[in-house]
Design an enzyme around this catalytic site. Structure first.
Site, PDB file in Angstrom:
ATOM      1  N   GLU A 284      46.217  44.576  47.163  1.00 53.84           N
ATOM      2  CA  GLU A 284      47.381  45.004  46.375  1.00 53.84           C
ATOM      3  C   GLU A 284      48.413  45.683  47.271  1.00 53.84           C
ATOM      4  O   GLU A 284      49.618  45.475  47.122  1.00 53.84           O
ATOM      5  CB  GLU A 284      46.896  45.962  45.278  1.00 53.84           C
ATOM      6  CG  GLU A 284      47.874  46.165  44.149  1.00 53.84           C
ATOM      7  CD  GLU A 284      47.218  46.922  42.994  1.00 53.84           C
ATOM      8  OE1 GLU A 284      46.593  46.273  42.142  1.00 53.84           O
ATOM      9  OE2 GLU A 284      47.315  48.160  42.954  1.00 53.84           O
ATOM     10  N   GLU A 287      50.156  43.064  49.239  1.00 53.35           N
ATOM     11  CA  GLU A 287      51.064  42.344  48.335  1.00 53.35           C
ATOM     12  C   GLU A 287      52.321  43.178  48.074  1.00 53.35           C
ATOM     13  O   GLU A 287      53.445  42.664  48.082  1.00 53.35           O
ATOM     14  CB  GLU A 287      50.328  42.069  47.012  1.00 53.35           C
ATOM     15  CG  GLU A 287      51.107  41.207  46.029  1.00 53.35           C
ATOM     16  CD  GLU A 287      50.440  41.154  44.647  1.00 53.35           C
ATOM     17  OE1 GLU A 287      49.330  41.697  44.489  1.00 53.35           O
ATOM     18  OE2 GLU A 287      51.063  40.590  43.735  1.00 53.35           O
ATOM     19  N   CYS A 310      44.601  47.041  37.800  1.00 49.67           N
ATOM     20  CA  CYS A 310      43.162  47.348  37.830  1.00 49.67           C
ATOM     21  C   CYS A 310      42.573  47.496  36.446  1.00 49.67           C
ATOM     22  O   CYS A 310      41.363  47.432  36.282  1.00 49.67           O
ATOM     23  CB  CYS A 310      42.909  48.660  38.553  1.00 49.67           C
ATOM     24  SG  CYS A 310      43.629  48.715  40.157  1.00 49.67           S
ATOM     25  N   SER A 330      50.818  43.137  39.907  1.00 49.88           N
ATOM     26  CA  SER A 330      50.123  42.609  41.083  1.00 49.88           C
ATOM     27  C   SER A 330      49.142  41.532  40.635  1.00 49.88           C
ATOM     28  O   SER A 330      48.563  41.626  39.555  1.00 49.88           O
ATOM     29  CB  SER A 330      49.359  43.749  41.758  1.00 49.88           C
ATOM     30  OG  SER A 330      48.382  43.229  42.615  1.00 49.88           O
ATOM     31  N   LYS A 369      36.214  46.728  30.063  1.00 47.71           N
ATOM     32  CA  LYS A 369      35.540  45.997  31.145  1.00 47.71           C
ATOM     33  C   LYS A 369      34.523  45.001  30.581  1.00 47.71           C
ATOM     34  O   LYS A 369      34.240  43.983  31.201  1.00 47.71           O
ATOM     35  CB  LYS A 369      34.839  46.976  32.093  1.00 47.71           C
ATOM     36  CG  LYS A 369      35.792  47.812  32.916  1.00 47.71           C
ATOM     37  CD  LYS A 369      36.418  47.036  34.061  1.00 47.71           C
ATOM     38  CE  LYS A 369      37.469  47.853  34.784  1.00 47.71           C
ATOM     39  NZ  LYS A 369      38.318  47.040  35.673  1.00 47.71           N
ATOM     40  N   GLU A 372      36.684  42.212  29.852  1.00 55.29           N
ATOM     41  CA  GLU A 372      37.241  41.610  31.071  1.00 55.29           C
ATOM     42  C   GLU A 372      36.258  40.636  31.713  1.00 55.29           C
ATOM     43  O   GLU A 372      36.635  39.529  32.099  1.00 55.29           O
ATOM     44  CB  GLU A 372      37.624  42.694  32.079  1.00 55.29           C
ATOM     45  CG  GLU A 372      38.295  42.140  33.337  1.00 55.29           C
ATOM     46  CD  GLU A 372      38.540  43.207  34.399  1.00 55.29           C
ATOM     47  OE1 GLU A 372      37.651  44.044  34.629  1.00 55.29           O
ATOM     48  OE2 GLU A 372      39.625  43.183  35.009  1.00 55.29           O
ATOM     49  N   GLU A 377      38.538  32.938  33.297  1.00 55.41           N
ATOM     50  CA  GLU A 377      38.953  32.744  34.694  1.00 55.41           C
ATOM     51  C   GLU A 377      38.065  33.495  35.671  1.00 55.41           C
ATOM     52  O   GLU A 377      38.165  33.302  36.878  1.00 55.41           O
ATOM     53  CB  GLU A 377      40.425  33.125  34.870  1.00 55.41           C
ATOM     54  CG  GLU A 377      40.772  34.602  34.686  1.00 55.41           C
ATOM     55  CD  GLU A 377      41.116  34.996  33.254  1.00 55.41           C
ATOM     56  OE1 GLU A 377      40.627  34.331  32.311  1.00 55.41           O
ATOM     57  OE2 GLU A 377      41.860  35.977  33.072  1.00 55.41           O
ATOM     58  N   CYS A 514      40.639  56.527  34.107  1.00 55.95           N
ATOM     59  CA  CYS A 514      39.270  56.100  33.794  1.00 55.95           C
ATOM     60  C   CYS A 514      38.352  57.272  33.455  1.00 55.95           C
ATOM     61  O   CYS A 514      37.378  57.101  32.727  1.00 55.95           O
ATOM     62  CB  CYS A 514      38.684  55.323  34.962  1.00 55.95           C
ATOM     63  SG  CYS A 514      39.782  54.024  35.534  1.00 55.95           S
TER      64      CYS A 514
END
Lengths: 589, 157
Positions: A284, A287, A310, A330, A369, A372, A377, A514
């Site tokens: 990141e 990038e 994230c 990102s 999560k 996720e 993908e 978090c």
């Protein structure tokens, strides 16, 4: 500010005008029981519908009992919080609530943490004098959140946090009277809604109406399967909160004990998501520098600010709410998913195993999560990069199940190579941490100079929206930070309107980042617990020998042995992703 | 959820209604009133358009629609019948009147006859308690209705 004097339970109190009786009583150590009420000042959360009537008190000269959470103090007021009349009324109220509540405490997921249960115990209720109809609603199981609305007491905390703090707007009270229930639009299931699975509704629910989907059994099944090599990764915020589940003081760091417990549970390799956080910074950060350099060179095709990616709840939020802007965040995967991708490629190869032979478990402070890791993908031929994601609370359950006395465990170290991390990886667990970690690395990569002081105090704090300017050797970088999706929305709307002054923005869906995730031990509205966890995270960072991601020797080894360099073709394949224009409601069906 | 395709011109009219109320979230109930006048009911798609125009969540709109018995998510009959179940009408026998309508039409409250002619709903007080029990069919109000009157009333349509 007007000062008001009053008397509560024979004790004089002095408060500012506008203070409620509940708050005034609290200031002199009188805890009036309440149920629907919840207030978290720093997070702009206040829920006081005055609906449950548990906090009723007697005010001298007033005919009816008054709800302490909604009644403001007035000069000369005389309040009694535990007269016979008050106690009887309070018991009646709680008995009536219980009369429409399943008596399933022995098997309820919230047992021991349930505020209704605690209230009934504190009031010494041994019998319910009222019998009547019981509410029955259809259950709802999403990959992350379970709704059992039979257990709902209509406190509406979930609705308040979903709408006012997170501005996701999934939940609303629907229908009326006995039929009323808090539900998504058209009473559809959560996975047919724009829910981000941030889990903040679960974090504030007083009862077992909203809980996480429990995958502990899936973990046990993997652990006892001799064909499988089971690898676990632990998110940074878990070590700052797990101790609470075993009665330890909030803010106690239990990294070593947690590793020890995971080894005792039988995981073959105990690794750290912090390692993947360092990897995230490499990708990141690079990038960002690439985008920034091209932007400053006048490349009109480059968009700034760059947004961190994230947080899976945040990702789902912008996919639903800002679909026209999905090219701004990102492309770096979250640390959880980077870890999974590396574990099932690089590490599997090192072990000489097929990716299918590995089971990757993640321990996360998070409910999103769980969702996720089910995204298509993030799987190859149906084999997910991360197979199971459990919360801090579920890990505590696993540890108890295995008869491990957590408090007496000796500290142990993470395994190598995916267990080594820097202080930069650790601070991913708190708001401001991801961007600080990125700045530490980007500064050195961009300026070629050594960064003497790695702490960027200007990026730290608990305010919902923060901004800071960081000096990159003469180049001023404007950084924005938001935690809580409502705050994120404000920054996003500025970006959409072309008014954003920022080069980079860090966003975390949960208040506090978090550390305040929906999978953490319940804080019951006490924001001090979040602050203590945050301090613990910074303490862990300060104690690390290496505090910049690019100096992590195992990260360097990963690039030299396998990935080549950040943003290489292989990095793109394994560590980057793309986002989807999530459909609107009627198109979902 | 049954999918309903609202004609494009109706969608445009709906947006005009929202605009008339300055797309003000505080006018949600008024917007829903006019939307129901326009279409006869408030299917999911309508609620989504209203939510989008007024910048409120669909869940919130749905919450309001389900709270007020006046709003309906099912298409009403050509002649919507409402039986007042307010206190005055109730004590003067509204329930028996309702039962007779249910029996004759063979539908439950909230349903529409298969031919789309009549629909049946209950409401709480139309402000004509002196005429209790009261029913309305469309805009027309019938007072002092007894179960025996039901057949005659239905035959008017």
């Amino acid at each position: 500010m007007n000062i008001i004097k009053l008397i509560i339970d024979d004790k004089p109190v002095v408060v500012e005008q506008g203070t409620t009786i509940l708050e005034a009583a609290k200031s002199i150590g009188i805890k009036i029981p309440s149920l629907c009420y919840m207030k978290m000042d720093d997070l702009n959360f206040e829920n006081k519908p005055g609906g449950c009537r548990v906090c009723v008190i007697e005010v001298e000269g007033r005919r009816n009992l008054a709800p302490a959470c909604k009644t403001e103090c007035t000069e000369g007021m005389v309040v009694k919080t535990h007269t016979v009349r008050v106690i009887n009324a309070r018991r009646t109220v709680v008995e009536l609530i219980l009369s429409d509540h399943p008596a399933e405490c022995l098997t309820c997921a919230k047992s021991g943490e349930c505020e209704l249960q605690e209230l009934a115990q504190n009031l010494g209720i041994r019998e319910i004098h009222y019998t009547g109809e019981q509410s029955h609603y259809k259950g709802d199981q999403s990959p992350a959140i379970i709704r059992e609305m039979d257990k709902c007491i209509m406190c509406r905390r979930c609705e308040t946090i979903c709408n006012e703090v997170q501005t996701v707007g999934v939940l609303s009270a629907v229908n009326r009277g006995f039929e009323s229930v808090v539900a998504p639009a058209f009473e559809m299931d959560l996975d047919h809604s724009v829910c981000t699975y941030c889990g903040q509704c679960v974090a504030v629910c007083p009862t077992g109406a909203l809980t996480e989907r429990d995958y502990t059994w899936k973990v046990i099944e993997a652990l006892v399967d001799p064909q499988k090599t089971v690898v676990v990764q632990t998110a940074p915020a878990v070590r700052a909160a797990l101790g609470e589940a075993f009665g330890m003081e909030p803010g106690t760091l239990v990294t070593g004990k947690m590793v020890s417990a995971l080894k005792k549970l039988g995981f073959d390799y105990v690794f750290d998501t912090d390692f993947a956080a360092d990897l995230t910074i490499m990708e990141e950060g690079t990038e960002f520098l690439d985008r920034l350099t091209r932007y400053l060179d006048g490349d009109k095709s480059v968009k700034l600010p760059i947004l961190t990616s994230c947080c899976p709840a945040w990702v789902k939020f912008f996919e639903h709410q800002f679909p026209e802007m999905i090219d701004i965040p990102s492309t770096a995967k979250s640390p959880q998913q980077m870890f999974g991708a590396i574990a099932k490629s690089y590490f599997a190869k090192k072990l000489n195993k097929k990716r299918e032979d590995l089971v990757v478990v993640s321990v996360m402070p998070c409910l999103a999560k769980k969702y996720e890791c089910t995204r298509e993908e993030f799987a190859i031929n149906g084999d997910a990069d991360v197979n199971v994601s459990i919360t801090t609370r579920e890990l505590a359950r696993l540890i108890r199940n295995a008869n491990i006395d957590f408090a007496s465990l000796d500290d142990e170290d993470f395994d190598q190579p995916l267990g080594e991390s820097t202080g930069a990886g650790v601070i991913f667990g708190t708001t401001g941490g991801v961007i600080e970690a990125a700045v530490r690395t980007a500064y050195e990569l961009h300026t070629g100079k050594h960064l003497e002081k790695v702490e960027f105090e200007e990026l730290r704090g608990m305010e919902g929206l923060r901004k800071a300017t960081v000096d990159f050797d003469g180049m001023k970088l404007n950084i924005g930070i938001a935690h809580g999706l409502g705050n994120a929305r404000k920054l996003l709307e500025d970006v959409r309107a072309g008014k954003s002054e920022f080069h980079a923005i860090e966003i975390m869906a949960c208040p506090g980042g978090c550390i305040g995730g929906g999978g953490q031990p319940y804080h019951h509205g006490n924001v001090d617990i979040l602050k203590k966890r945050q301090k613990a995270i910074y303490r862990e960072d300060a104690g690390k020998a290496i505090r910049k991601s690019h100096e992590n020797p195992f990260i360097q080894e990963l690039y030299s042995e396998f990935l080549g360099r950040p943003l290489s073709d292989l990095s793109h394949e394994l560590l980057h992703t793309h986002y989807f224009n999530r459909k609107k409601l009627s198109e979902i069906e | 959820m049954a999918k309903v395709k609202i004609p494009v011109n109706k969608v445009q009219e709906l947006r005009v209604i929202c605009k008339k109320f300055n797309n003000d979230p505080g006018e949600l109930i008024n917007v829903l009133h006019e939307a129901q006048n326009l279409l006869g009911y408030l299917p999911a798609e309508v609620q989504e358009i209203v939510a989008e125009e007024l910048n409120v969540s669909v869940a919130h709109v749905y919450g309001v629609v389900t709270f007020y018995s006046f709003f309906s998510m099912l298409p009403k009959g050509k002649h919507p019948i409402s039986i007042c179940m307010g206190t005055a009408c109730y004590v003067r026998g509204a329930e028996k009147v309702l039962e007779e309508f249910k029996r004759r039409l063979d539908i439950k409250v909230g349903e529409t006859t298969p031919d789309g002619k009549f629909s049946l709903s209950c409401l709480r007080c139309v402000g004509a308690c002196g005429l209790a029990p009261v029913i309305t069919i469309g805009e027309r109000v019938y007072g002092r209705v007894s179960p025996e009157d039901v057949k005659k009333i239905l035959d008017e349509y």
